[in-house]
Scaffold this motif. Structure first.
Motif, mmCIF file in Angstrom:
data_model
loop_
_atom_site.group_PDB
_atom_site.id
_atom_site.type_symbol
_atom_site.label_atom_id
_atom_site.label_comp_id
_atom_site.label_asym_id
_atom_site.label_seq_id
_atom_site.Cartn_x
_atom_site.Cartn_y
_atom_site.Cartn_z
ATOM 1 N N UNK A 41 12.899 37.321 -21.039
ATOM 2 C CA UNK A 41 12.174 36.250 -21.721
ATOM 3 C C UNK A 41 13.186 35.299 -22.365
ATOM 4 N N UNK A 42 13.114 34.017 -21.980
ATOM 5 C CA UNK A 42 14.000 33.016 -22.573
ATOM 6 C C UNK A 42 13.188 31.766 -22.904
ATOM 7 N N UNK B 202 -5.237 32.544 -29.868
ATOM 8 C CA UNK B 202 -5.476 33.579 -28.861
ATOM 9 C C UNK B 202 -4.654 34.827 -29.189
ATOM 10 N N UNK B 203 -5.061 35.947 -28.597
ATOM 11 C CA UNK B 203 -4.389 37.221 -28.825
ATOM 12 C C UNK B 203 -3.186 37.378 -27.889
ATOM 13 N N UNK B 204 -2.206 38.138 -28.335
ATOM 14 C CA UNK B 204 -1.048 38.433 -27.479
ATOM 15 C C UNK B 204 -1.495 39.091 -26.182
ATOM 16 N N UNK B 205 -2.526 39.934 -26.268
ATOM 17 C CA UNK B 205 -3.032 40.627 -25.083
ATOM 18 C C UNK B 205 -3.549 39.644 -24.035
ATOM 19 N N UNK B 206 -4.105 38.521 -24.496
ATOM 20 C CA UNK B 206 -4.614 37.517 -23.558
ATOM 21 C C UNK B 206 -3.477 36.929 -22.731
ATOM 22 N N UNK B 207 -2.385 36.604 -23.398
ATOM 23 C CA UNK B 207 -1.213 36.100 -22.677
ATOM 24 C C UNK B 207 -0.633 37.183 -21.776
ATOM 25 N N UNK B 208 -0.601 38.414 -22.277
ATOM 26 C CA UNK B 208 -0.054 39.518 -21.479
ATOM 27 C C UNK B 208 -0.832 39.694 -20.182
ATOM 28 N N UNK B 209 -2.143 39.633 -20.262
ATOM 29 C CA UNK B 209 -2.953 39.800 -19.055
ATOM 30 C C UNK B 209 -2.716 38.667 -18.062
ATOM 31 N N UNK B 210 -2.470 37.475 -18.584
ATOM 32 C CA UNK B 210 -2.153 36.351 -17.685
ATOM 33 C C UNK B 210 -0.818 36.591 -16.982
ATOM 34 N N UNK B 211 0.150 37.143 -17.706
ATOM 35 C CA UNK B 211 1.453 37.430 -17.102
ATOM 36 C C UNK B 211 1.363 38.594 -16.117
ATOM 37 N N UNK B 212 0.505 39.557 -16.413
ATOM 38 C CA UNK B 212 0.264 40.646 -15.458
ATOM 39 C C UNK B 212 -0.320 40.080 -14.171
ATOM 40 N N UNK C 116 6.939 39.091 -29.181
ATOM 41 C CA UNK C 116 6.312 40.421 -29.164
ATOM 42 C C UNK C 116 6.406 41.044 -27.778
ATOM 43 N N UNK C 117 6.070 40.263 -26.759
ATOM 44 C CA UNK C 117 6.059 40.794 -25.393
ATOM 45 C C UNK C 117 7.458 41.141 -24.896
#
Length: 220
Positions: A132-133, A179-189, A122-123
């Motif tokens: 992303x790989x 967990x939500x995709x947004x949670x992972x996204x915030x960690x990557x941010x 998704x991200x």
């Protein structure tokens, strides 16, 4: 009578002189007003022209920025951004070369890694700025040893061709696999790997017992 006439003539002359002075004063005031009005008109005209120039300059700058952004997007897509791909160990360094931001998912064929796959897919479509790989850790002994990969899934966060951070397991994502995709996204941010977005607002995980993933994904 002569004195009265002289006095009358003097008064008439005074009146005429006063009128002339008044007329001259009014004329001067009118000239000053006209000059001020003309100056204001000139200034307004100059400001109007300056505004148009500024707008034209802004339009030109915006157009150049859009062209530059479009060119960058095309370059990212050409380099494999916008999709989530599997690479082999021998391809890793070529994939990383010249990249400002890259996420590499070290995985094995199990449920936790499939969960991570879902979110990364998704991200990858939302963040063209990042490559992303995924890489099968069991088929990459050199990299897993060099990067000290000991738990799966592990995300290696790579900036400017250097590994700067890791997301190991799900502990930083709530310790659960829903967990939500947004949670992972915030960690990557937070890791500086993807650009920040107002869309990322973490939501509560679904109800139910939290399932720790650590023991199930230990790679040692």
């Amino acid at each position: 009578e002569d004195e009265d006439e002289d006095r009358g003539e003097d008064e008439d002359e005074d009146i005429m002189a006063h009128q002339l002075i008044q007329q001259q004063l009014e004329s001067n005031l009118l000239n000053i007003a006209n000059t001020i009005e003309q100056s204001l008109d000139d200034e307004m005209h100059r400001l109007d022209n300056m505004g148009e120039e500024d707008l034209d300059r802004l339009r030109e700058q915006r157009l150049l920025a859009l062209k530059k952004q479009q060119k960058k997007r095309q370059e990212w897509i050409r380099k494999g951004h916008g999709e989530y791909r599997e690479v082999e160990e021998k391809e890793f360094f070529n994939e990383m070369k010249g990249e400002d931001r890259m996420v590499c998912h070290f995985y094995r064929n199990n449920w936790p890694c499939e969960v991570m796959d879902k979110h990364l897919k998704i991200l990858s479509t939302k963040h063209l700025e990042t490559k992303f790989v995924k890489l099968n850790a069991e088929k990459a002994p050199f990299l897993t040893d060099r990067l000290k990969i000991w738990m799966l899934p592990t995300l290696a966060l790579i900036k400017n061709e250097k590994t700067t951070d890791y997301v190991v397991g799900f502990d930083e994502l709530g310790g659960v696999d829903d967990f939500q995709t947004e949670t992972l996204a915030m960690r990557l941010v937070a890791g500086g790997i993807i650009f920040e977005s107002d869309d990322y607002k973490p939501q509560a995980a679904s109800e139910g017992p939290a399932r720790s993933i650590r023991s199930a994904t230990d790679f040692r």
